[in-house]
Scaffold this motif. Structure first.
Motif, PDB file in Angstrom:
ATOM      1  N   SER A 178      39.676  33.375  50.034  1.00 30.55           N
ATOM      2  CA  SER A 178      39.119  34.556  50.679  1.00 30.55           C
ATOM      3  C   SER A 178      38.530  34.339  51.902  1.00 30.55           C
ATOM      4  O   SER A 178      37.801  33.130  52.366  1.00 30.55           O
ATOM      5  CB  SER A 178      38.336  35.135  49.766  1.00 30.55           C
ATOM      6  OG  SER A 178      36.884  34.709  49.746  1.00 30.55           O
ATOM      7  N   ARG A 179      38.357  35.232  52.794  1.00 29.58           N
ATOM      8  CA  ARG A 179      37.757  35.427  54.278  1.00 29.58           C
ATOM      9  C   ARG A 179      36.156  35.735  54.030  1.00 29.58           C
ATOM     10  O   ARG A 179      35.467  35.087  54.799  1.00 29.58           O
ATOM     11  CB  ARG A 179      38.488  36.273  55.195  1.00 29.58           C
ATOM     12  CG  ARG A 179      38.109  36.203  56.677  1.00 29.58           C
ATOM     13  CD  ARG A 179      38.896  37.024  57.509  1.00 29.58           C
ATOM     14  NE  ARG A 179      39.223  38.286  56.901  1.00 29.58           N
ATOM     15  CZ  ARG A 179      38.601  39.402  56.976  1.00 29.58           C
ATOM     16  NH1 ARG A 179      37.641  39.371  57.640  1.00 29.58           N
ATOM     17  NH2 ARG A 179      39.083  40.409  56.717  1.00 29.58           N
ATOM     18  N   SER A 180      36.062  36.350  53.178  1.00 32.35           N
ATOM     19  CA  SER A 180      34.670  36.772  52.805  1.00 32.35           C
ATOM     20  C   SER A 180      34.458  37.193  51.340  1.00 32.35           C
ATOM     21  O   SER A 180      35.337  37.420  50.771  1.00 32.35           O
ATOM     22  CB  SER A 180      34.043  37.995  53.710  1.00 32.35           C
ATOM     23  OG  SER A 180      34.851  39.314  53.246  1.00 32.35           O
ATOM     24  N   GLY A 204      30.125  41.599  39.411  1.00 33.57           N
ATOM     25  CA  GLY A 204      31.648  41.417  40.049  1.00 33.57           C
ATOM     26  C   GLY A 204      31.328  41.043  41.516  1.00 33.57           C
ATOM     27  O   GLY A 204      30.428  40.525  41.944  1.00 33.57           O
ATOM     28  N   PHE A 205      32.599  40.909  42.160  1.00 35.38           N
ATOM     29  CA  PHE A 205      32.510  40.366  43.574  1.00 35.38           C
ATOM     30  C   PHE A 205      33.394  41.392  44.226  1.00 35.38           C
ATOM     31  O   PHE A 205      34.208  42.011  43.900  1.00 35.38           O
ATOM     32  CB  PHE A 205      33.194  38.991  43.441  1.00 35.38           C
ATOM     33  CG  PHE A 205      32.318  38.027  42.638  1.00 35.38           C
ATOM     34  CD1 PHE A 205      31.244  37.151  43.329  1.00 35.38           C
ATOM     35  CD2 PHE A 205      32.801  37.705  41.454  1.00 35.38           C
ATOM     36  CE1 PHE A 205      30.635  36.063  42.678  1.00 35.38           C
ATOM     37  CE2 PHE A 205      32.134  36.791  40.821  1.00 35.38           C
ATOM     38  CZ  PHE A 205      31.150  35.882  41.316  1.00 35.38           C
ATOM     39  N   GLY A 206      33.161  41.299  45.687  1.00 38.31           N
ATOM     40  CA  GLY A 206      34.015  42.048  46.495  1.00 38.31           C
ATOM     41  C   GLY A 206      34.773  40.965  47.604  1.00 38.31           C
ATOM     42  O   GLY A 206      33.780  40.008  47.955  1.00 38.31           O
ATOM     43  N   TYR A 207      35.835  40.768  47.844  1.00 34.03           N
ATOM     44  CA  TYR A 207      36.726  39.855  48.741  1.00 34.03           C
ATOM     45  C   TYR A 207      37.357  40.674  49.723  1.00 34.03           C
ATOM     46  O   TYR A 207      37.936  41.565  49.502  1.00 34.03           O
ATOM     47  CB  TYR A 207      37.232  39.068  47.763  1.00 34.03           C
ATOM     48  CG  TYR A 207      38.433  39.432  47.211  1.00 34.03           C
ATOM     49  CD1 TYR A 207      39.763  39.372  47.542  1.00 34.03           C
ATOM     50  CD2 TYR A 207      38.472  39.874  45.892  1.00 34.03           C
ATOM     51  CE1 TYR A 207      40.882  39.816  47.068  1.00 34.03           C
ATOM     52  CE2 TYR A 207      39.497  40.274  45.066  1.00 34.03           C
ATOM     53  CZ  TYR A 207      40.795  40.399  45.813  1.00 34.03           C
ATOM     54  OH  TYR A 207      41.736  41.062  45.090  1.00 34.03           O
ATOM     55  N   THR A 208      37.623  39.961  50.857  1.00 34.69           N
ATOM     56  CA  THR A 208      38.580  39.998  51.827  1.00 34.69           C
ATOM     57  C   THR A 208      39.492  38.769  51.932  1.00 34.69           C
ATOM     58  O   THR A 208      38.994  37.834  51.916  1.00 34.69           O
ATOM     59  CB  THR A 208      37.974  40.633  53.026  1.00 34.69           C
ATOM     60  OG1 THR A 208      37.082  39.549  53.753  1.00 34.69           O
ATOM     61  CG2 THR A 208      37.222  41.580  52.705  1.00 34.69           C
ATOM     62  N   LEU A 209      40.774  39.100  52.309  1.00 37.74           N
ATOM     63  CA  LEU A 209      41.708  38.114  52.631  1.00 37.74           C
ATOM     64  C   LEU A 209      42.100  37.831  53.986  1.00 37.74           C
ATOM     65  O   LEU A 209      41.737  38.756  54.651  1.00 37.74           O
ATOM     66  CB  LEU A 209      42.932  38.325  51.628  1.00 37.74           C
ATOM     67  CG  LEU A 209      42.733  38.539  50.308  1.00 37.74           C
ATOM     68  CD1 LEU A 209      44.336  38.776  49.616  1.00 37.74           C
ATOM     69  CD2 LEU A 209      42.417  37.300  49.587  1.00 37.74           C
TER      70      LEU A 209
END
Length: 581
Positions: free
Chosen positions: A503-505, A576-581
């Motif tokens: 992931s990016r973030s 949980g998590f939040g992610y960006t690609l």
């Protein structure tokens, strides 16, 4: 019983006991609750209840707001239990219900402890009649824990969820203290010229009406239209009684439905996703699950309300702009309306967040612009509603306050209806005004792992079901937040939670808690310690989002979460998590 253990007093001696030699009626007094509607909200533990928090600056602010107290010496004494006992002789409680079979409602006073905040202070529980008879609690009649630190909260415990009552709480003072009597305001003149004038002030910007006008015309044609709301506790409905029908969100939905719906508005649908105490940093992660319902809902209008919650946004507005762009980028092109609510101290983040609305030419409605200026006026000078009438507590509106918020939104709807539709849609591919790096953020939890991140739960193998609970949509029942979680308990072994993710973030969402059973956890990314997550920084059952890393390019990262030293026998919940690609 040790000095620092909790004193729990369930007093059934006499529901209306009074000091015979020293009638409280002759004492100076001030209200801290004045004919407030209270509602039995379901709790994870114990009876359904209404809670009024007093810690921090809250009790002082309530004394000023409700009781009209200006004396700084008196206000300072409310800071701690020692001063409270020096000031307050007795507490008067009046509860009224329209239900003759309601029985009794418990009044609870909880002091927070010095040693363990929620566990070592005095907990006083008194059954009160519900016929409007005043119950007097003379403080000298009770034994108090020596570990009492500060007044923590009032609560009213009911037998059944959803029940309503009206409550007043008055502090009768010791002889040395005097306060002036307050005069009560006349009811708000809804619909008057003065009222309409303050509603008009709320229209900060009509914005580009292309999308909002399209939604209105769609509703008028009888096609299905969904109006959705995302925000914090005000959007959840805090302060509104009953919360599910008197909150601004439901009231403004009803107004839209009446104005533009067909067949009694059956074609207009309602989605509400407000979560108390959370900023847009969490809202952008929740959006697909709580508004889009994982692809089942396509809202035509989305009202975004984070103007009093985003002080905790560590990106200072990037998450807010990212959320707005996330919504605006949807294929069905929904209209986004920015709503700026306000706290009792006249504060919000309108100056930080409104540039996002200006940049994308979005409709913006400011409750702050509507009410704050007139709060300072007398009735003769043009005051329409006082702070005591508008605010239920120092953060949330009363039913009257929620009505004003709904009327502010409906004024935007009516003005948009009157306006000529803008030919061109808004432009969202311009450079961001604050930042847009989280526009495509996605949720990853125990159930949803679309990118197939490799996860080793370690000793975080349990599932926590004692979660923040929220009234979604128009439901009377509550819904747990982030039920698909990973939990470490006192009985767990001491193995790390490990995740390999591309992931990016990455944003971690973990559970805050006031329970001493919860401990702190250390977070490592690629072997480096980057954060210690402490559930007690906020100290109530609540969802907390923190950024673990943020980079320009997508890459593989090793994430490790383990209990901190000397906390191995404590609990910790990864929501949980939040992610960006």
């Amino acid at each position: 019983m040790t000095e620092k253990s909790r004193l729990i007093i369930n007093d059934g001696r006499n529901d209306n006991f009074k000091a015979s030699k020293d009638p409280v009626a002759k004492r100076d007094s001030f209200f801290v609750m004045l004919e407030k509607v209270i509602e039995a909200t379901p709790r994870n533990e114990g009876k359904p209840s209404q809670e009024i928090y007093l810690d921090g600056e809250r009790l002082k602010s309530i004394a000023k707001l409700v009781g009209g107290v200006k004396d700084e010496e008196i206000l300072t004494l409310l800071d701690h239990c020692e001063g409270f006992h020096k000031l307050v002789h007795s507490i008067g409680v009046i509860i009224k219900t329209g239900n003759h079979d309601a029985g009794k409602i418990n009044f609870v006073l909880q002091n927070y402890g010095k040693e363990k905040k929620y566990e070592t202070g005095t907990l006083l529980r008194i059954p009160c009649s519900t016929d409007g008879t005043e119950t007097i609690l003379e403080l000298g009649d009770f034994q108090w824990s020596q570990d009492d630190d500060v007044p923590g909260k009032f609560a009213f415990e009911f037998d059944h969820p959803g029940e309503l009552a009206t409550a007043s709480v008055k502090f009768y003072l010791q002889d040395a203290y005097k306060v002036p009597e307050i005069s009560l305001e006349p009811p708000v003149e809804f619909g008057s010229k003065g009222y309409q004038a303050i509603i008009k002030k709320s229209l900060l910007s009509k914005g580009n009406n292309h999308r909002l006008k399209a939604a209105i015309e769609k509703a008028e044609r009888g096609e299905d239209v969904t109006i959705a709301y995302i925000g914090g506790s005000i959007t959840q409905g805090a302060g509104a009684k009953p919360i599910h029908t008197h909150c601004y969100a439901y009231q403004s939905y009803l107004k839209f439905r009446e104005m533009f719906g067909k067949d009694d508005g059956k074609n207009v649908h309602f989605v509400k996703a407000g979560v108390g105490g959370t900023p847009s940093e969490l809202g952008m992660i929740r959006y697909e699950r709580d508004i889009l319902r994982n692809g089942k809902v396509e809202p035509d209008i989305v009202i975004v309300e984070f103007a009093v919650n985003d002080a905790g946004d560590e990106t200072k507005g990037i998450c807010y702009e990212s959320l707005c762009l996330k919504i605006l980028s949807s294929e069905n092109k929904p209209a986004v309306v920015l709503l700026f609510s306000v706290f009792e101290n006249d504060w919000n983040l309108q100056d930080r967040l409104s540039p996002v609305g200006k940049h994308y030419d979005l409709p913006m409605v400011s409750v702050k612009d509507a009410v704050v200026e007139q709060f300072r006026l007398t009735k003769e000078e043009g005051n329409i509603i006082t702070k005591r009438q508008f605010f239920y507590d120092i953060y949330h509106p009363t039913n009257d306050g929620h009505t004003i918020m709904a009327d502010c939104l409906s004024f935007l709807f009516s003005e948009t209806k009157k306006s000529i539709r803008d030919r061109e849609d808004i432009k969202i591919d311009n450079s961001p005004v604050i930042g847009n790096c989280f526009k495509d953020v996605q949720l990853l939890d125990r159930k949803d792992n679309r990118i197939e991140a490799r996860i080793d739960m370690g000793s975080f193998s349990e599932t926590d079901d004692d979660l923040q609970m929220v009234e979604m949509d128009a439901n009377t029942y509550v819904t747990p937040q982030f039920p698909n979680n990973w939990m470490h308990t006192a009985a767990s072994e001491n193995e790390s939670f490990k995740m390999t993710i591309n992931s990016r973030s990455l944003i971690l969402v973990f559970k805050d808690s006031g329970s001493s059973e919860f401990g702190i956890a250390d977070i490592f990314v690629d072997g480096q310690h980057i954060k210690t997550a402490d559930p007690h920084e906020v100290n109530w059952t609540h969802c907390n989002a923190v950024i673990l890393y943020q980079e320009n390019a997508c890459g593989e990262h090793q994430v490790e979460i383990k209990m901190a030293s000397n906390n191995e026998d404590k609990s910790f919940t990864i929501l949980g998590f939040g992610y960006t690609l």
